[in-house]
Design an enzyme around this catalytic site. Structure first.
Site, PDB file in Angstrom:
ATOM      1  N   HIS A  34       0.840  -1.213   0.000  1.00  0.00           N
ATOM      2  CA  HIS A  34       0.000   0.000   0.000  1.00  0.00           C
ATOM      3  C   HIS A  34       0.871   1.257   0.000  1.00  0.00           C
ATOM      4  O   HIS A  34       0.588   2.220  -0.699  1.00  0.00           O
ATOM      5  CB  HIS A  34      -0.877   0.046   1.256  1.00  0.00           C
ATOM      6  CG  HIS A  34      -1.862  -1.060   1.381  1.00  0.00           C
ATOM      7  ND1 HIS A  34      -1.773  -2.027   2.355  1.00  0.00           N
ATOM      8  CD2 HIS A  34      -2.980  -1.341   0.673  1.00  0.00           C
ATOM      9  CE1 HIS A  34      -2.782  -2.852   2.241  1.00  0.00           C
ATOM     10  NE2 HIS A  34      -3.535  -2.475   1.234  1.00  0.00           N
ATOM     11  N   ASP A 147      -3.607  -7.931  -7.372  1.00  0.00           N
ATOM     12  CA  ASP A 147      -5.010  -8.219  -7.675  1.00  0.00           C
ATOM     13  C   ASP A 147      -5.235  -7.932  -9.160  1.00  0.00           C
ATOM     14  O   ASP A 147      -5.875  -6.948  -9.535  1.00  0.00           O
ATOM     15  CB  ASP A 147      -5.922  -7.367  -6.793  1.00  0.00           C
ATOM     16  CG  ASP A 147      -5.780  -7.753  -5.332  1.00  0.00           C
ATOM     17  OD1 ASP A 147      -6.148  -8.887  -4.984  1.00  0.00           O
ATOM     18  OD2 ASP A 147      -5.262  -6.938  -4.550  1.00  0.00           O
TER      19      ASP A 147
HETATM   20  O1  PAF Z   1      -7.759  -4.066  -3.224  1.00  0.00           O
HETATM   21  C1  PAF Z   1      -8.434  -3.689  -2.246  1.00  0.00           C
HETATM   22  O2  PAF Z   1      -7.911  -3.438  -1.159  1.00  0.00           O
HETATM   23  C2  PAF Z   1      -9.933  -3.534  -2.397  1.00  0.00           C
HETATM   24  O3  PAF Z   1     -10.461  -4.499  -3.225  1.00  0.00           O
HETATM   25  C3  PAF Z   1     -10.358  -2.126  -2.850  1.00  0.00           C
HETATM   26  C4  PAF Z   1      -9.824  -1.808  -4.232  1.00  0.00           C
HETATM   27  C5  PAF Z   1      -9.847  -1.091  -1.850  1.00  0.00           C
HETATM   28  C6  PAF Z   1     -11.883  -2.043  -2.902  1.00  0.00           C
HETATM   29  O4  PAF Z   1     -12.452  -2.306  -1.663  1.00  0.00           O
END
Ligand code: PAF
Length: 279
Positions: A34, A147
């Site tokens: 993140h 993802d």
């Molecule tokens: O990847 C994630 O953390 C979630 O799927 C997101 C994109 C924040 C949507 O809730």
């Protein structure tokens, strides 16, 4: 750093920020992956916002919504250190008021892989991300390659619904032994944590075959399956060698391929992928 809860507060705070705005949507319990998205957004945009929201509609009835890891004070401290401009931590009532009834379904690209294994998951993701885009009105939005199908779905939604923003997909951040960073890694026991490197090892085996010239997609899938089969704690949900944009399974790789897999290690479901053949 401004931290807001209501949509009205968010819109007011966002309106005060002029210049390019980058959004990093998250479900919190932040890790280095993140933080790499935040840093990339800061390098490319004048201001950066982060959403922290565990989105209930992207979890199936038997999934881990209730126990999904949360640590808001720690998340806020990390974002404060990075000097993020704006953080939105909406409540469920704010995001999904009682008469909420509109969802976004990105049809074909949501069907295979995660879509087949987690019915409704990608619809839940597309819906909340559309709402986040409308709330923050970003110029750019940042997602992780880990993802991969989620990223493909969001790109397709942005194109189909004319969201005026650019989707930026950033490289997967890995632990030193190759395990892709994920908030769910915290569920793994020490033995499972060791076994979990099998996803990366399977992808590396298929990549080695690709690098040696193998273009038969069945053989690339077999290379992954062979490594996974040697790990007793691994229960394979799928291995895939697909077109990176459509996610259609390939017979032969012409240029680009998304190798991806979903594996349960004990009770923990992990996913990972490599994208190969990009220029
Ligand atoms: O990847 C994630 O953390 C979630 O799927 C997101 C994109 C924040 C949507 O809730």
């Amino acid at each position: 750093m401004q931290v807001v809860t209501t949509l009205a507060e968010l819109r007011a705070a966002r309106a005060a920020l002029t210049g390019t705005f980058g959004l990093v949507p998250t479900m919190g319990y932040l890790h280095a992956g993140h933080l790499s998205l935040v840093r990339r957004a800061q390098a490319e945009c004048a201001h950066v916002g982060v959403s922290i929201y565990v989105n209930p509609i992207q979890f199936g009835p038997h999934e881990d919504l209730a126990r999904y890891p949360r640590d808001l004070p720690r998340d806020l401290a990390l974002l404060q250190d990075l000097k993020v401009d704006l953080v939105w931590t909406p409540t469920d009532a704010e995001m999904y008021p009682p008469r909420f009834q509109t969802h976004v379904t990105v049809e074909r690209v949501s069907q295979p892989l995660e879509g087949a294994r987690r019915p409704g998951h990608l619809r839940g993701v597309a819906t909340v991300v559309a709402k986040l885009f409308n709330a923050f009105t970003p110029d750019k939005a940042y997602f992780g390659q880990k993802d991969a199908q989620q990223a493909a779905v969001i790109r397709q939604m942005v194109a189909d619904l004319n969201f005026p923003l650019e989707v930026v997909v950033c490289p997967t951040v890995r632990e030193p032994d190759g395990l892709a960073m994920s908030s769910r890694n915290v569920y793994l026991s020490p033995t499972e944590r060791q076994a979990a490197t099998v996803l990366y090892r399977a992808l590396c085996a298929a990549q080695a075959r690709f690098d040696a010239g193998e273009r038969d997609a069945t053989k690339l899938r077999a290379a992954m399956s062979e490594v996974l089969a040697a790990e007793p704690l691994a229960h394979v949900e799928y291995v895939s060698a697909a077109d990176p944009d459509t996610l259609d399974e390939l017979e032969r790789v012409e240029t680009r391929v998304l190798l991806s897999l979903a594996v349960r290690i004990g009770a923990t479901r992990l996913i990972d992928n490599f994208r190969l053949g990009d220029a």
